[in-house]
Design a protein around this motif. Structure first.
Motif, PDB file in Angstrom:
ATOM      1  N   LEU A  20      15.539   6.739  -1.465  1.00  0.00           N
ATOM      2  CA  LEU A  20      14.133   7.073  -1.178  1.00  0.00           C
ATOM      3  C   LEU A  20      13.853   8.541  -1.476  1.00  0.00           C
ATOM      4  O   LEU A  20      12.809   8.883  -2.051  1.00  0.00           O
ATOM      5  CB  LEU A  20      13.825   6.759   0.286  1.00  0.00           C
ATOM      6  N   LEU A  21      14.784   9.433  -1.105  1.00  0.00           N
ATOM      7  CA  LEU A  21      14.583  10.854  -1.376  1.00  0.00           C
ATOM      8  C   LEU A  21      14.603  11.140  -2.878  1.00  0.00           C
ATOM      9  O   LEU A  21      13.795  11.919  -3.385  1.00  0.00           O
ATOM     10  CB  LEU A  21      15.673  11.677  -0.668  1.00  0.00           C
ATOM     11  N   ALA A  22      15.533  10.488  -3.585  1.00  0.00           N
ATOM     12  CA  ALA A  22      15.646  10.724  -5.031  1.00  0.00           C
ATOM     13  C   ALA A  22      14.411  10.242  -5.779  1.00  0.00           C
ATOM     14  O   ALA A  22      14.024  10.828  -6.802  1.00  0.00           O
ATOM     15  CB  ALA A  22      16.889  10.019  -5.571  1.00  0.00           C
ATOM     16  N   LYS A  23      13.785   9.172  -5.280  1.00  0.00           N
ATOM     17  CA  LYS A  23      12.615   8.607  -5.966  1.00  0.00           C
ATOM     18  C   LYS A  23      11.294   9.082  -5.374  1.00  0.00           C
ATOM     19  O   LYS A  23      10.237   8.579  -5.741  1.00  0.00           O
ATOM     20  CB  LYS A  23      12.686   7.082  -5.925  1.00  0.00           C
ATOM     21  N   GLY A  24      11.367  10.037  -4.424  1.00  0.00           N
ATOM     22  CA  GLY A  24      10.134  10.587  -3.854  1.00  0.00           C
ATOM     23  C   GLY A  24       9.434   9.638  -2.913  1.00  0.00           C
ATOM     24  O   GLY A  24       8.208   9.725  -2.745  1.00  0.00           O
ATOM     25  N   GLY A  25      10.172   8.708  -2.294  1.00  0.00           N
ATOM     26  CA  GLY A  25       9.578   7.780  -1.338  1.00  0.00           C
ATOM     27  C   GLY A  25       9.514   6.374  -1.890  1.00  0.00           C
ATOM     28  O   GLY A  25       9.962   6.113  -3.013  1.00  0.00           O
ATOM     29  N   PRO A  26       8.957   5.446  -1.112  1.00  0.00           N
ATOM     30  CA  PRO A  26       8.856   4.053  -1.576  1.00  0.00           C
ATOM     31  C   PRO A  26       7.955   3.929  -2.805  1.00  0.00           C
ATOM     32  O   PRO A  26       7.040   4.727  -3.008  1.00  0.00           O
ATOM     33  CB  PRO A  26       8.228   3.327  -0.373  1.00  0.00           C
ATOM     34  N   GLN A  27       8.261   2.931  -3.615  1.00  0.00           N
ATOM     35  CA  GLN A  27       7.432   2.654  -4.795  1.00  0.00           C
ATOM     36  C   GLN A  27       6.330   1.679  -4.369  1.00  0.00           C
ATOM     37  O   GLN A  27       6.551   0.485  -4.258  1.00  0.00           O
ATOM     38  CB  GLN A  27       8.294   2.031  -5.898  1.00  0.00           C
ATOM     39  N   TYR A  28       5.137   2.239  -4.125  1.00  0.00           N
ATOM     40  CA  TYR A  28       4.053   1.424  -3.598  1.00  0.00           C
ATOM     41  C   TYR A  28       3.455   0.527  -4.674  1.00  0.00           C
ATOM     42  O   TYR A  28       3.299   0.933  -5.834  1.00  0.00           O
ATOM     43  CB  TYR A  28       2.959   2.304  -3.004  1.00  0.00           C
ATOM     44  N   GLY A  29       3.081  -0.693  -4.268  1.00  0.00           N
ATOM     45  CA  GLY A  29       2.408  -1.607  -5.174  1.00  0.00           C
ATOM     46  C   GLY A  29       0.918  -1.336  -5.222  1.00  0.00           C
ATOM     47  O   GLY A  29       0.413  -0.362  -4.647  1.00  0.00           O
ATOM     48  N   ILE A  30       0.187  -2.210  -5.873  1.00  0.00           N
ATOM     49  CA  ILE A  30      -1.255  -2.018  -6.042  1.00  0.00           C
ATOM     50  C   ILE A  30      -1.965  -2.010  -4.702  1.00  0.00           C
ATOM     51  O   ILE A  30      -2.944  -1.279  -4.502  1.00  0.00           O
ATOM     52  CB  ILE A  30      -1.816  -3.120  -6.962  1.00  0.00           C
ATOM     53  N   ASP A  31      -1.487  -2.810  -3.744  1.00  0.00           N
ATOM     54  CA  ASP A  31      -2.137  -2.873  -2.435  1.00  0.00           C
ATOM     55  C   ASP A  31      -2.241  -1.500  -1.794  1.00  0.00           C
ATOM     56  O   ASP A  31      -3.230  -1.180  -1.125  1.00  0.00           O
ATOM     57  CB  ASP A  31      -1.348  -3.802  -1.503  1.00  0.00           C
ATOM     58  N   PHE A  32      -1.199  -0.686  -1.966  1.00  0.00           N
ATOM     59  CA  PHE A  32      -1.131   0.611  -1.290  1.00  0.00           C
ATOM     60  C   PHE A  32      -1.461   1.787  -2.219  1.00  0.00           C
ATOM     61  O   PHE A  32      -1.936   2.815  -1.752  1.00  0.00           O
ATOM     62  CB  PHE A  32       0.274   0.822  -0.715  1.00  0.00           C
ATOM     63  N   ALA A  33      -1.164   1.682  -3.480  1.00  0.00           N
ATOM     64  CA  ALA A  33      -1.387   2.804  -4.400  1.00  0.00           C
ATOM     65  C   ALA A  33      -2.693   2.661  -5.178  1.00  0.00           C
ATOM     66  O   ALA A  33      -3.124   3.593  -5.837  1.00  0.00           O
ATOM     67  CB  ALA A  33      -0.217   2.903  -5.382  1.00  0.00           C
ATOM     68  N   GLY A  34      -3.325   1.475  -5.115  1.00  0.00           N
ATOM     69  CA  GLY A  34      -4.530   1.235  -5.902  1.00  0.00           C
ATOM     70  C   GLY A  34      -4.183   0.663  -7.267  1.00  0.00           C
ATOM     71  O   GLY A  34      -3.084   0.853  -7.779  1.00  0.00           O
ATOM     72  N   GLY A  35      -5.116  -0.052  -7.864  1.00  0.00           N
ATOM     73  CA  GLY A  35      -4.877  -0.653  -9.174  1.00  0.00           C
ATOM     74  C   GLY A  35      -5.715  -1.898  -9.357  1.00  0.00           C
ATOM     75  O   GLY A  35      -6.741  -2.081  -8.685  1.00  0.00           O
ATOM     76  N   MET A  36      -5.277  -2.762 -10.276  1.00  0.00           N
ATOM     77  CA  MET A  36      -6.068  -3.934 -10.623  1.00  0.00           C
ATOM     78  C   MET A  36      -5.158  -5.148 -10.799  1.00  0.00           C
ATOM     79  O   MET A  36      -4.038  -5.030 -11.294  1.00  0.00           O
ATOM     80  CB  MET A  36      -6.832  -3.665 -11.929  1.00  0.00           C
ATOM     81  N   ILE A  37      -5.649  -6.315 -10.354  1.00  0.00           N
ATOM     82  CA  ILE A  37      -4.940  -7.577 -10.503  1.00  0.00           C
ATOM     83  C   ILE A  37      -5.819  -8.530 -11.304  1.00  0.00           C
ATOM     84  O   ILE A  37      -6.997  -8.702 -10.988  1.00  0.00           O
ATOM     85  CB  ILE A  37      -4.612  -8.209  -9.140  1.00  0.00           C
ATOM     86  N   VAL A  38      -5.221  -9.153 -12.325  1.00  0.00           N
ATOM     87  CA  VAL A  38      -5.947 -10.126 -13.151  1.00  0.00           C
ATOM     88  C   VAL A  38      -5.134 -11.414 -13.186  1.00  0.00           C
ATOM     89  O   VAL A  38      -3.949 -11.394 -13.518  1.00  0.00           O
ATOM     90  CB  VAL A  38      -6.180  -9.620 -14.586  1.00  0.00           C
ATOM     91  N   GLN A  39      -5.741 -12.516 -12.828  1.00  0.00           N
ATOM     92  CA  GLN A  39      -5.080 -13.828 -12.882  1.00  0.00           C
ATOM     93  C   GLN A  39      -5.666 -14.627 -14.041  1.00  0.00           C
ATOM     94  O   GLN A  39      -6.874 -14.802 -14.127  1.00  0.00           O
ATOM     95  CB  GLN A  39      -5.294 -14.587 -11.571  1.00  0.00           C
ATOM     96  N   ILE A  40      -4.799 -15.080 -14.941  1.00  0.00           N
ATOM     97  CA  ILE A  40      -5.271 -15.850 -16.092  1.00  0.00           C
ATOM     98  C   ILE A  40      -4.575 -17.214 -16.131  1.00  0.00           C
ATOM     99  O   ILE A  40      -3.488 -17.386 -15.589  1.00  0.00           O
ATOM    100  CB  ILE A  40      -5.008 -15.109 -17.424  1.00  0.00           C
ATOM    101  N   LYS A  41      -5.249 -18.176 -16.760  1.00  0.00           N
ATOM    102  CA  LYS A  41      -4.677 -19.506 -16.981  1.00  0.00           C
ATOM    103  C   LYS A  41      -4.758 -19.802 -18.474  1.00  0.00           C
ATOM    104  O   LYS A  41      -5.835 -19.679 -19.079  1.00  0.00           O
ATOM    105  CB  LYS A  41      -5.469 -20.558 -16.195  1.00  0.00           C
ATOM    106  N   VAL A  42      -3.619 -20.156 -19.063  1.00  0.00           N
ATOM    107  CA  VAL A  42      -3.584 -20.411 -20.508  1.00  0.00           C
ATOM    108  C   VAL A  42      -3.570 -21.914 -20.755  1.00  0.00           C
ATOM    109  O   VAL A  42      -3.206 -22.720 -19.884  1.00  0.00           O
ATOM    110  CB  VAL A  42      -2.356 -19.741 -21.155  1.00  0.00           C
TER     111      VAL A  42
END
Length: 355
Positions: A36-58
């Protein structure tokens, strides 16, 4: 005759392995904290760090690697592509850490990238959700608060109901609440505030001689720290599903610890000889060992099925449970009980505990 995997006359000296167990726990905890110290803390996902989710059906079968290759040309930051549901569903989840690109522009970028391998009309965007950085920070703070209050309420509950020391439990809750409020006035980050709150909880349990609560809380911190550390070492992201898994682990580990502690308390009252406390703890663990193993193995079998067959969406959730249940079973025997041995059975002062 019921199923028994441990003979009734089993006499394993679990407490005799406590030094080896402490070394193993220290190595796992330090490895996780180091990551955790080497990586600067947990690697947050979109829920916590912000971002976008797209669900597609092919419409037709396509290899995941081919889909990833096509989407890489969008150059969206933090792009992750996962299958969703069963293989016949032909559904995929696309994640990106970017939250400052308009959603319509993202649709256009995806359409251009998918037109090659899938053709026009070969796919359908079923869902497009965006989480802003502010919302992600609020979710992260609330999730950490949930973890902290879960441990705090557990400590108060064990101190009051389990040890019959409601007065000491009330003093601990009030002192902890005042300390956290005072530290929070200095604008300390929520993550560090939770760390300090955990340390204060352990110190209060020790000062007030709430030994059963001390053993249980240290075991819970041990389980959560190792699970988070393993996720950091594996480079896994933390999102709301992982927080749900951690809360589940806290509940499972606590239940396991209480079963052992309850038998220790009963045997201590029956024998009334504090000089035999080590033997009492060993007897209690052996008496509950069959139940502990049966509960853990059946739970692990269910979670293992989720891990293998549950699909990529709950894969990390199931992985966190696998780690947590294994560590939680270990800690109730090799961490919580030896800590209780070190501090001795709780001594109830005269007049206290008359709930």
């Amino acid at each position: 005759m019921g199923l028994q995997i441990i003979k009734p006359d089993t006499r394993i000296d679990f407490i005799g392995f406590r030094k080896i167990a402490f070394i193993l726990s220290a190595v796992l905890v330090l490895a996780g904290l180091g990551s955790l110290l080497a990586k600067g803390g947990p690697q947050y996902g979109i829920d916590f760090a912000g971002g976008m989710i797209v669900q597609i059906k092919v419409q037709e079968d396509i290899e995941l690697s081919q889909l990833k290759g096509a989407l890489e040309q969008t150059e969206l930051p933090g792009l992750v592509v996962q299958t969703l549901g069963m293989a016949d569903d032909h559904e995929y989840l696309i994640r990106t850490s970017s939250s400052d690109i308009p959603s319509q522009q993202v649709r256009t970028m995806l359409a251009d990238a998918l037109a090659g391998p899938l053709g026009e009309g070969g796919y359908q965007i079923q869902r497009l959700e965006m989480v802003g950085p502010k919302v992600g920070a609020d979710l992260r703070a609330h999730a950490l608060e949930a973890l902290f209050y879960a441990v705090l309420i557990i400590a108060v509950y064990i101190s009051g109901r389990f040890e019959q020391r409601w007065t000491a439990a009330a003093i601990m809750a009030a002192a902890l609440g005042g300390s956290i409020y005072g530290i929070g006035l200095f604008g300390v980050d929520m993550g560090w505030l939770i760390v300090m709150a955990m340390l204060i909880t352990v110190a209060l349990c020790w000062y007030l001689k709430l030994n059963y609560a001390l053993g249980a809380v240290v075991a819970l911190i041990h389980d959560v720290t190792i699970t988070v550390g393993v996720f950091s070492i594996l480079g896994k992201e933390f999102d709301l599903t992982i927080i749900a898994a951690l809360l589940t682990i806290i509940g499972y580990s606590l239940n396991d610890t209480i079963i052992v502690f309850d038998r220790i308390r009963e045997n201590t009252r029956a024998q009334q000889d504090p000089r035999r406390f080590r033997s009492i703890i060993n007897e209690s663990i052996n008496q509950t060992l069959s139940r502990t193993l049966m509960t853990s193995l059946t739970t692990l079998m269910v979670v293992a099925c989720l891990f293998v067959l549950g699909g990529s969406v709950i894969h990390d959730f199931a992985l966190a449970l696998l780690i947590g249940i294994g560590v939680g079973t270990y800690s109730s025997i090799f961490v919580a009980s030896p800590i209780l041995l070190g501090f001795g059975p709780s001594i109830v002062a005269e007049g206290e505990g008359q709930a």
